[in-house]
Design a protein around this motif. Structure first.
Motif, PDB file in Angstrom:
ATOM      1  N   ASP A   1      36.225 -33.509 -48.607  1.00  0.00           N
ATOM      2  CA  ASP A   1      37.473 -33.127 -49.244  1.00  0.00           C
ATOM      3  C   ASP A   1      38.025 -31.950 -48.430  1.00  0.00           C
ATOM      4  O   ASP A   1      37.668 -30.797 -48.659  1.00  0.00           O
ATOM      5  N   TYR A   2      38.871 -32.275 -47.471  1.00  0.00           N
ATOM      6  CA  TYR A   2      39.359 -31.251 -46.555  1.00  0.00           C
ATOM      7  C   TYR A   2      40.231 -30.203 -47.245  1.00  0.00           C
ATOM      8  O   TYR A   2      40.263 -29.059 -46.812  1.00  0.00           O
ATOM      9  N   LYS A   3      40.931 -30.561 -48.299  1.00  0.00           N
ATOM     10  CA  LYS A   3      41.741 -29.563 -49.015  1.00  0.00           C
ATOM     11  C   LYS A   3      40.830 -28.508 -49.657  1.00  0.00           C
ATOM     12  O   LYS A   3      41.103 -27.314 -49.563  1.00  0.00           O
ATOM     13  N   ARG A   4      39.759 -28.952 -50.304  1.00  0.00           N
ATOM     14  CA  ARG A   4      38.807 -27.993 -50.886  1.00  0.00           C
ATOM     15  C   ARG A   4      38.154 -27.171 -49.790  1.00  0.00           C
ATOM     16  O   ARG A   4      37.967 -25.961 -49.928  1.00  0.00           O
ATOM     17  N   ALA A   5      37.781 -27.857 -48.717  1.00  0.00           N
ATOM     18  CA  ALA A   5      37.160 -27.150 -47.594  1.00  0.00           C
ATOM     19  C   ALA A   5      38.090 -26.068 -47.067  1.00  0.00           C
ATOM     20  O   ALA A   5      37.678 -24.918 -46.876  1.00  0.00           O
ATOM     21  N   ALA A   6      39.358 -26.431 -46.853  1.00  0.00           N
ATOM     22  CA  ALA A   6      40.316 -25.476 -46.301  1.00  0.00           C
ATOM     23  C   ALA A   6      40.502 -24.276 -47.229  1.00  0.00           C
ATOM     24  O   ALA A   6      40.576 -23.132 -46.761  1.00  0.00           O
TER      25      ALA A   6
ATOM     26  N   ALA B   1      33.970 -14.494 -39.527  1.00  0.00           N
ATOM     27  CA  ALA B   1      34.380 -15.149 -38.283  1.00  0.00           C
ATOM     28  C   ALA B   1      34.050 -16.650 -38.224  1.00  0.00           C
ATOM     29  O   ALA B   1      34.888 -17.428 -37.766  1.00  0.00           O
ATOM     30  N   PRO B   2      32.863 -17.109 -38.649  1.00  0.00           N
ATOM     31  CA  PRO B   2      32.628 -18.557 -38.600  1.00  0.00           C
ATOM     32  C   PRO B   2      33.634 -19.338 -39.448  1.00  0.00           C
ATOM     33  O   PRO B   2      34.055 -20.442 -39.076  1.00  0.00           O
ATOM     34  N   ALA B   3      34.060 -18.769 -40.570  1.00  0.00           N
ATOM     35  CA  ALA B   3      35.066 -19.433 -41.411  1.00  0.00           C
ATOM     36  C   ALA B   3      36.417 -19.435 -40.709  1.00  0.00           C
ATOM     37  O   ALA B   3      37.173 -20.412 -40.796  1.00  0.00           O
ATOM     38  N   GLN B   4      36.730 -18.355 -39.999  1.00  0.00           N
ATOM     39  CA  GLN B   4      37.984 -18.300 -39.261  1.00  0.00           C
ATOM     40  C   GLN B   4      38.012 -19.393 -38.194  1.00  0.00           C
ATOM     41  O   GLN B   4      39.021 -20.075 -38.021  1.00  0.00           O
ATOM     42  N   THR B   5      36.891 -19.589 -37.513  1.00  0.00           N
ATOM     43  CA  THR B   5      36.792 -20.638 -36.503  1.00  0.00           C
ATOM     44  C   THR B   5      36.943 -22.013 -37.135  1.00  0.00           C
ATOM     45  O   THR B   5      37.688 -22.863 -36.634  1.00  0.00           O
ATOM     46  N   SER B   6      36.258 -22.248 -38.239  1.00  0.00           N
ATOM     47  CA  SER B   6      36.339 -23.548 -38.909  1.00  0.00           C
ATOM     48  C   SER B   6      37.745 -23.813 -39.436  1.00  0.00           C
ATOM     49  O   SER B   6      38.251 -24.936 -39.333  1.00  0.00           O
ATOM     50  N   LEU B   7      38.390 -22.797 -39.981  1.00  0.00           N
ATOM     51  CA  LEU B   7      39.752 -22.951 -40.476  1.00  0.00           C
ATOM     52  C   LEU B   7      40.698 -23.267 -39.312  1.00  0.00           C
ATOM     53  O   LEU B   7      41.606 -24.095 -39.446  1.00  0.00           O
ATOM     54  N   ALA B   8      40.477 -22.648 -38.179  1.00  0.00           N
ATOM     55  CA  ALA B   8      41.280 -22.954 -36.985  1.00  0.00           C
ATOM     56  C   ALA B   8      41.143 -24.429 -36.622  1.00  0.00           C
ATOM     57  O   ALA B   8      42.142 -25.094 -36.304  1.00  0.00           O
ATOM     58  N   MET B   9      39.931 -24.942 -36.694  1.00  0.00           N
ATOM     59  CA  MET B   9      39.703 -26.352 -36.366  1.00  0.00           C
ATOM     60  C   MET B   9      40.437 -27.272 -37.334  1.00  0.00           C
ATOM     61  O   MET B   9      40.997 -28.297 -36.931  1.00  0.00           O
TER      62      MET B   9
ATOM     63  N   ALA C   1      43.441 -29.913 -36.330  1.00  0.00           N
ATOM     64  CA  ALA C   1      43.352 -31.350 -36.633  1.00  0.00           C
ATOM     65  C   ALA C   1      44.301 -31.774 -37.748  1.00  0.00           C
ATOM     66  O   ALA C   1      44.498 -32.971 -37.958  1.00  0.00           O
ATOM     67  N   GLY C   2      44.853 -30.817 -38.473  1.00  0.00           N
ATOM     68  CA  GLY C   2      45.680 -31.167 -39.622  1.00  0.00           C
ATOM     69  C   GLY C   2      44.850 -31.767 -40.741  1.00  0.00           C
ATOM     70  O   GLY C   2      45.287 -32.655 -41.463  1.00  0.00           O
ATOM     71  N   ALA C   3      43.645 -31.280 -40.914  1.00  0.00           N
ATOM     72  CA  ALA C   3      42.720 -31.796 -41.941  1.00  0.00           C
ATOM     73  C   ALA C   3      42.721 -30.866 -43.142  1.00  0.00           C
ATOM     74  O   ALA C   3      42.210 -29.757 -43.073  1.00  0.00           O
ATOM     75  N   GLY C   4      43.359 -31.289 -44.235  1.00  0.00           N
ATOM     76  CA  GLY C   4      43.404 -30.483 -45.450  1.00  0.00           C
ATOM     77  C   GLY C   4      44.480 -29.414 -45.444  1.00  0.00           C
ATOM     78  O   GLY C   4      44.742 -28.779 -46.450  1.00  0.00           O
ATOM     79  N   VAL C   5      45.077 -29.194 -44.297  1.00  0.00           N
ATOM     80  CA  VAL C   5      46.160 -28.237 -44.097  1.00  0.00           C
ATOM     81  C   VAL C   5      47.132 -28.865 -43.103  1.00  0.00           C
ATOM     82  O   VAL C   5      46.759 -29.773 -42.366  1.00  0.00           O
ATOM     83  N   PRO C   6      48.364 -28.366 -43.066  1.00  0.00           N
ATOM     84  CA  PRO C   6      49.292 -28.903 -42.066  1.00  0.00           C
ATOM     85  C   PRO C   6      48.772 -28.636 -40.649  1.00  0.00           C
ATOM     86  O   PRO C   6      48.192 -27.586 -40.388  1.00  0.00           O
ATOM     87  N   GLU C   7      48.988 -29.600 -39.767  1.00  0.00           N
ATOM     88  CA  GLU C   7      48.625 -29.376 -38.369  1.00  0.00           C
ATOM     89  C   GLU C   7      49.514 -28.265 -37.836  1.00  0.00           C
ATOM     90  O   GLU C   7      50.739 -28.324 -37.964  1.00  0.00           O
ATOM     91  N   ASP C   8      48.898 -27.233 -37.300  1.00  0.00           N
ATOM     92  CA  ASP C   8      49.655 -26.069 -36.847  1.00  0.00           C
ATOM     93  C   ASP C   8      48.843 -25.382 -35.756  1.00  0.00           C
ATOM     94  O   ASP C   8      47.906 -24.632 -36.037  1.00  0.00           O
ATOM     95  N   ARG C   9      49.211 -25.649 -34.519  1.00  0.00           N
ATOM     96  CA  ARG C   9      48.464 -25.087 -33.390  1.00  0.00           C
ATOM     97  C   ARG C   9      48.588 -23.569 -33.306  1.00  0.00           C
ATOM     98  O   ARG C   9      47.664 -22.891 -32.883  1.00  0.00           O
TER      99      ARG C   9
END
Length: 160
Positions: A95-100, A112-120, A124-132
């Motif tokens: 559930d990418y929305k819950r994950a995000a 920091a590990p969460a910041q990296t995962s959130l960046a990923m 990918a636009g998984a659970g959040v809008p794709e935003d480079r």
């Protein structure tokens, strides 16, 4: 999770808290850790949950792991929010929305590990809008304190 996720997280925690705590077969080596977890120590809850995940010193038990990690996350423990959010990126509960949502909460706490995962997730636009741009900003923030994955991936985030 979307904004009502605090409510959902509380429900998850309350539901998991009802799991057979008294049925936990705690080895003597983990008795002190278990006691601290039962008394509400979020760091101990996370640690005990991770013991259940890895099977380090105790029989692996996914349900007990989620119960303890969920309790720590509900108390605002950034590492527990990261662990729980990371778990939501995996099948079968993917559930990418819950994950995000959980990863964002942890990331905002400076984990920091969460910041990296959130960046990923943003990349990918998984659970959040794709935003480079958002992805790069989180990755840059994670790289600042020396997060190795963030430093390694940052140069590739500007590429298509």
């Amino acid at each position: 999770m979307s904004r009502p996720s605090t409510f959902a997280l509380v429900l998850l925690t309350l539901g998991l808290a009802g799991c057979a705590e008294s049925g936990d077969d705690i080895p003597p080596a983990l008795a002190g850790l278990h006691q601290r977890a039962v008394s509400g120590d979020a760091a101990a809850q996370l640690d005990l949950g991770l013991h259940y995940v890895t099977g380090r010193g105790i029989k692996p038990d996914e349900r007990a792991a989620l119960r303890w990690i969920g309790q720590a996350a509900a108390q605002g423990n950034a590492a527990a929010r990261f662990e729980l959010g990371s778990d939501y990126t995996l099948a079968p509960q993917q559930d990418y929305k819950r994950a995000a949502d959980l990863l964002r909460r942890s990331a905002l706490q400076g984990f920091a590990p969460a910041q990296t995962s959130l960046a990923m997730l943003h990349r990918a636009g998984a659970g959040v809008p794709e935003d480079r741009i958002e992805a790069y900003a989180w990755l840059d923030q994670a790289a600042e304190p020396g997060e190795r994955d963030a430093r390694d991936w940052r140069p590739t985030f500007g590429r298509t």
